[in-house]
Design an enzyme around this catalytic site. Sequence first.
Site, PDB file in Angstrom:
ATOM      1  CG  ASN A  56      -0.551  -0.528   2.614  1.00  0.00           C
ATOM      2  OD1 ASN A  56       0.477  -0.881   2.702  1.00  0.00           O
ATOM      3  ND2 ASN A  56      -1.203   0.128   3.562  1.00  0.00           N
ATOM      4  CD  GLU A 114      -1.665   4.445   4.484  1.00  0.00           C
ATOM      5  OE1 GLU A 114      -1.392   5.316   5.516  1.00  0.00           O
ATOM      6  OE2 GLU A 114      -2.452   3.439   4.871  1.00  0.00           O
ATOM      7  CD  GLU A 165      -5.331  -5.918  -1.773  1.00  0.00           C
ATOM      8  OE1 GLU A 165      -4.806  -4.942  -1.767  1.00  0.00           O
ATOM      9  OE2 GLU A 165      -6.106  -6.375  -1.223  1.00  0.00           O
ATOM     10  CB  CYS A 190      -8.616  -4.626  -4.148  1.00  0.00           C
ATOM     11  SG  CYS A 190      -7.469  -3.134  -4.135  1.00  0.00           S
TER      12      CYS A 190
HETATM   13  N1  THU Z   1      -5.527  -1.661   2.278  1.00  0.00           N
HETATM   14  C1  THU Z   1      -4.944  -2.497   1.220  1.00  0.00           C
HETATM   15  O1  THU Z   1      -3.559  -2.297   0.741  1.00  0.00           O
HETATM   16  N2  THU Z   1      -5.627  -3.553   0.861  1.00  0.00           N
HETATM   17  C2  THU Z   1      -6.723  -3.925   0.988  1.00  0.00           C
HETATM   18  O2  THU Z   1      -7.430  -4.579   0.409  1.00  0.00           O
HETATM   19  C3  THU Z   1      -7.434  -3.079   2.225  1.00  0.00           C
HETATM   20  C4  THU Z   1      -6.675  -1.928   2.789  1.00  0.00           C
HETATM   21  C5  THU Z   1      -4.646  -0.582   2.693  1.00  0.00           C
HETATM   22  C6  THU Z   1      -5.334   0.515   2.353  1.00  0.00           C
HETATM   23  C7  THU Z   1      -4.777   1.508   3.412  1.00  0.00           C
HETATM   24  O3  THU Z   1      -3.616   2.055   2.954  1.00  0.00           O
HETATM   25  C8  THU Z   1      -4.805   0.707   4.626  1.00  0.00           C
HETATM   26  O4  THU Z   1      -4.745  -0.550   4.115  1.00  0.00           O
HETATM   27  C9  THU Z   1      -5.854   0.779   5.461  1.00  0.00           C
HETATM   28  O5  THU Z   1      -7.024   0.806   4.909  1.00  0.00           O
END
Ligand code: THU
Length: 143
Positions: free
Chosen positions: A49, A51, A62, A97
Amino acid sequence: MNERVGRDDLERLLRAAQEGIARAYAPYSGFPVGAAILTVAGEVFTGCNVENAAYPSGLCAEAAALGSMVSAVGKRRLQAALVLIARPARAWPCGGCRQRLQEFMEADGMVYATGLELEPIGVPFAQLLPLAFGGHDLALPAT
Ligand code: THU
């Protein structure tokens, strides 16, 4: 916990997701995520992820893995995806996702979730996103 993805491929997915989660940029949520995807030809791609201070502009692991695949080798069909979180718990792909994965997942593809010190658990992708919308609805060639 799946007959289609063997133990070796599951290990490869797990290692790739561990590499991904080590690079996660999650200063706002404190929730690092690593993802890995496995093509039908056996290639593995990694994501984490990413952010952003403007929260909705953040990217899921994903989505990053899919972007990594397409930017490196183009479209591929996927036999599996794995999501790793940095807790002794499991998390499944978010709704957005699931739709992103739908674009490339084989009909009988699997999704695995795992966390610290946990065995991955696998479920058929079709169970995560039943009655999915896809290219077939637009009468376009399947990706
Ligand atoms: N997140 C993901 O990377 N994949 C998911 O399927 C659910 C959430 C991340 C997004 C954000 O950076 C953090 O988790 C909290 O929501």
